[in-house]
Design a protein around this motif. Sequence first.
Motif, PDB file in Angstrom:
ATOM      1  N   ARG A   1       7.443   8.716  20.552  1.00 14.50           N
ATOM      2  CA  ARG A   1       7.554   7.805  19.402  1.00 14.50           C
ATOM      3  C   ARG A   1       6.161   7.321  19.031  1.00 14.50           C
ATOM      4  NH1 ARG A   1      12.718   6.595  18.288  1.00 14.50           N
ATOM      5  NH2 ARG A   1      14.249   6.931  19.920  1.00 14.50           N
ATOM      6  N   TRP A   2       5.899   7.305  17.738  1.00 11.85           N
ATOM      7  CA  TRP A   2       4.602   6.836  17.273  1.00 11.85           C
ATOM      8  C   TRP A   2       4.756   5.925  16.060  1.00 11.85           C
ATOM      9  CZ3 TRP A   2       3.326   8.562  12.371  1.00 11.85           C
ATOM     10  CH2 TRP A   2       3.980   9.701  11.927  1.00 11.85           C
ATOM     11  N   VAL A   3       3.806   5.021  15.900  1.00  8.14           N
ATOM     12  CA  VAL A   3       3.788   4.060  14.797  1.00  8.14           C
ATOM     13  C   VAL A   3       2.340   3.904  14.347  1.00  8.14           C
ATOM     14  CG1 VAL A   3       5.804   2.761  15.595  1.00  8.14           C
ATOM     15  CG2 VAL A   3       3.526   2.058  16.301  1.00  8.14           C
ATOM     16  N   GLY A   4       2.175   3.276  13.183  1.00  9.35           N
ATOM     17  CA  GLY A   4       0.810   3.041  12.751  1.00  9.35           C
ATOM     18  C   GLY A   4       0.727   2.322  11.435  1.00  9.35           C
ATOM     19  N   ARG A   5      -0.500   2.202  10.979  1.00 12.53           N
ATOM     20  CA  ARG A   5      -0.801   1.525   9.727  1.00 12.53           C
ATOM     21  C   ARG A   5      -1.756   2.396   8.938  1.00 12.53           C
ATOM     22  NH1 ARG A   5      -4.778  -1.254   7.419  1.00 12.53           N
ATOM     23  NH2 ARG A   5      -4.205  -2.902   5.960  1.00 12.53           N
ATOM     24  N   LEU A   6      -1.442   2.563   7.651  1.00 12.47           N
ATOM     25  CA  LEU A   6      -2.303   3.296   6.732  1.00 12.47           C
ATOM     26  C   LEU A   6      -3.108   2.296   5.921  1.00 12.47           C
ATOM     27  CD1 LEU A   6       0.314   5.861   5.348  1.00 12.47           C
ATOM     28  CD2 LEU A   6      -1.245   6.135   7.299  1.00 12.47           C
ATOM     29  N   ALA A   7      -4.363   2.608   5.658  1.00  9.16           N
ATOM     30  CA  ALA A   7      -5.187   1.759   4.804  1.00  9.16           C
ATOM     31  C   ALA A   7      -4.600   1.753   3.392  1.00  9.16           C
ATOM     32  CB  ALA A   7      -6.619   2.283   4.788  1.00  9.16           C
ATOM     33  N   PRO A   8      -4.873   0.725   2.621  1.00  7.91           N
ATOM     34  CA  PRO A   8      -4.335   0.653   1.263  1.00  7.91           C
ATOM     35  C   PRO A   8      -4.711   1.867   0.417  1.00  7.91           C
ATOM     36  CG  PRO A   8      -5.317  -1.444   1.889  1.00  7.91           C
ATOM     37  CD  PRO A   8      -5.671  -0.467   2.960  1.00  7.91           C
ATOM     38  N   ALA A   9      -3.739   2.376  -0.320  1.00  9.21           N
ATOM     39  CA  ALA A   9      -3.945   3.496  -1.229  1.00  9.21           C
ATOM     40  C   ALA A   9      -2.926   3.372  -2.360  1.00  9.21           C
ATOM     41  CB  ALA A   9      -3.773   4.824  -0.502  1.00  9.21           C
ATOM     42  N   PRO A  10      -3.382   3.174  -3.584  1.00  7.68           N
ATOM     43  CA  PRO A  10      -2.456   3.008  -4.706  1.00  7.68           C
ATOM     44  C   PRO A  10      -1.468   4.166  -4.859  1.00  7.68           C
ATOM     45  CG  PRO A  10      -4.695   2.470  -5.382  1.00  7.68           C
ATOM     46  CD  PRO A  10      -4.777   3.043  -3.995  1.00  7.68           C
ATOM     47  N   GLU A  11      -1.910   5.392  -4.546  1.00  8.54           N
ATOM     48  CA  GLU A  11      -1.022   6.545  -4.674  1.00  8.54           C
ATOM     49  C   GLU A  11       0.147   6.477  -3.697  1.00  8.54           C
ATOM     50  OE1 GLU A  11      -4.268   6.673  -3.919  1.00  8.54           O
ATOM     51  OE2 GLU A  11      -5.319   7.987  -5.339  1.00  8.54           O
ATOM     52  N   VAL A  12      -0.120   6.009  -2.492  1.00  6.23           N
ATOM     53  CA  VAL A  12       0.936   5.861  -1.486  1.00  6.23           C
ATOM     54  C   VAL A  12       1.877   4.734  -1.902  1.00  6.23           C
ATOM     55  CG1 VAL A  12       1.438   5.291   0.919  1.00  6.23           C
ATOM     56  CG2 VAL A  12      -0.471   6.812   0.375  1.00  6.23           C
ATOM     57  N   SER A  13       1.324   3.617  -2.343  1.00  4.36           N
ATOM     58  CA  SER A  13       2.152   2.486  -2.762  1.00  4.36           C
ATOM     59  C   SER A  13       3.059   2.860  -3.932  1.00  4.36           C
ATOM     60  CB  SER A  13       1.266   1.294  -3.146  1.00  4.36           C
ATOM     61  OG  SER A  13       0.599   0.807  -2.004  1.00  4.36           O
ATOM     62  N   ALA A  14       2.544   3.631  -4.882  1.00  2.00           N
ATOM     63  CA  ALA A  14       3.347   4.039  -6.038  1.00  2.00           C
ATOM     64  C   ALA A  14       4.512   4.918  -5.617  1.00  2.00           C
ATOM     65  CB  ALA A  14       2.478   4.775  -7.053  1.00  2.00           C
ATOM     66  N   ARG A  15       4.287   5.810  -4.684  1.00  2.00           N
ATOM     67  CA  ARG A  15       5.372   6.681  -4.223  1.00  2.00           C
ATOM     68  C   ARG A  15       6.393   5.900  -3.402  1.00  2.00           C
ATOM     69  NH1 ARG A  15       1.391   9.729  -5.772  1.00  2.00           N
ATOM     70  NH2 ARG A  15       1.831  11.791  -6.612  1.00  2.00           N
ATOM     71  N   PHE A  16       5.920   4.940  -2.623  1.00  2.00           N
ATOM     72  CA  PHE A  16       6.834   4.088  -1.881  1.00  2.00           C
ATOM     73  C   PHE A  16       7.710   3.297  -2.861  1.00  2.00           C
ATOM     74  CE2 PHE A  16       8.072   0.123   0.170  1.00  2.00           C
ATOM     75  CZ  PHE A  16       8.630   0.591   1.343  1.00  2.00           C
ATOM     76  N   ALA A  17       7.107   2.734  -3.899  1.00  2.00           N
ATOM     77  CA  ALA A  17       7.851   1.965  -4.899  1.00  2.00           C
ATOM     78  C   ALA A  17       8.883   2.828  -5.618  1.00  2.00           C
ATOM     79  CB  ALA A  17       6.889   1.347  -5.911  1.00  2.00           C
ATOM     80  N   ALA A  18       8.591   4.135  -5.709  1.00  2.00           N
ATOM     81  CA  ALA A  18       9.521   5.067  -6.352  1.00  2.00           C
ATOM     82  C   ALA A  18      10.622   5.532  -5.393  1.00  2.00           C
ATOM     83  CB  ALA A  18       8.765   6.271  -6.901  1.00  2.00           C
ATOM     84  N   GLY A  19      10.610   4.997  -4.165  1.00  2.00           N
ATOM     85  CA  GLY A  19      11.674   5.323  -3.214  1.00  2.00           C
ATOM     86  C   GLY A  19      11.375   6.462  -2.266  1.00  2.00           C
ATOM     87  N   ARG A  20      10.160   6.947  -2.267  1.00  2.00           N
ATOM     88  CA  ARG A  20       9.801   8.046  -1.370  1.00  2.00           C
ATOM     89  C   ARG A  20       9.481   7.484   0.009  1.00  2.00           C
ATOM     90  NH1 ARG A  20      11.765   9.630  -5.465  1.00  2.00           N
ATOM     91  NH2 ARG A  20      10.881  11.233  -6.805  1.00  2.00           N
ATOM     92  N   ARG A  21      10.114   8.018   1.039  1.00  2.00           N
ATOM     93  CA  ARG A  21       9.896   7.509   2.396  1.00  2.00           C
ATOM     94  C   ARG A  21       9.424   8.598   3.361  1.00  2.00           C
ATOM     95  NH1 ARG A  21      10.473   3.879  -0.600  1.00  2.00           N
ATOM     96  NH2 ARG A  21      11.640   1.969  -0.328  1.00  2.00           N
ATOM     97  N   ALA A  22       9.850   9.847   3.169  1.00  2.00           N
ATOM     98  CA  ALA A  22       9.444  10.930   4.071  1.00  2.00           C
ATOM     99  C   ALA A  22       7.957  11.193   3.902  1.00  2.00           C
ATOM    100  CB  ALA A  22      10.242  12.191   3.775  1.00  2.00           C
ATOM    101  N   VAL A  23       7.264  11.317   5.021  1.00  2.00           N
ATOM    102  CA  VAL A  23       5.820  11.475   4.983  1.00  2.00           C
ATOM    103  C   VAL A  23       5.386  12.468   6.062  1.00  2.00           C
ATOM    104  CG1 VAL A  23       5.386   9.538   6.552  1.00  2.00           C
ATOM    105  CG2 VAL A  23       3.659  10.168   4.884  1.00  2.00           C
ATOM    106  N   LEU A  24       4.350  13.212   5.759  1.00  2.00           N
ATOM    107  CA  LEU A  24       3.699  14.081   6.731  1.00  2.00           C
ATOM    108  C   LEU A  24       2.281  13.570   6.873  1.00  2.00           C
ATOM    109  CD1 LEU A  24       3.661  16.834   8.395  1.00  2.00           C
ATOM    110  CD2 LEU A  24       2.570  17.760   6.355  1.00  2.00           C
ATOM    111  N   LEU A  25       1.844  13.328   8.110  1.00  2.00           N
ATOM    112  CA  LEU A  25       0.465  12.913   8.362  1.00  2.00           C
ATOM    113  C   LEU A  25      -0.256  14.045   9.059  1.00  2.00           C
ATOM    114  CD1 LEU A  25       0.764   9.230   9.643  1.00  2.00           C
ATOM    115  CD2 LEU A  25       0.477  10.062   7.326  1.00  2.00           C
TER     116      LEU A  25
END
Length: 107
Positions: free
Chosen positions: A42-66
């Motif tokens: 199990r892993w967790v973390g924090r991403l630095a602020p990025a408007p592109e990520v925030s916009a996709r989150f606001a649009a309901g996108r949750r699946a992510v590949l790091l």
Amino acid sequence: MSGTGDGEEEYRGPVTVVVDGAEVFVDAHLAGHFDPLTGTYRWVGRLAPAPEVSARFAAGRRAVLLRTPDGHEGRGELLEADLWGGHRVRGSGRPPFAVPELRADEL
């Protein structure tokens, strides 16, 4: 990468965030550990602020590949923004950073 001294591995540095088909480059702080009760990593973390990520989150996108620069990848879930405008992220299974290999006699 360095352990925190409590059985966790961690990574601090640049990552490529792939969310909804877009690649965004940000800094991250990630940490994880093997959970013997579930048999998964199990892993967790924090991403630095990025408007592109925030916009996709606001649009309901949750699946992510790091992806880290050394080629390690991990699939996870994008979580709510924190007070500084970055996003939390979590996953289970293969993490997006290198972890030491354990021998069977170390488990």
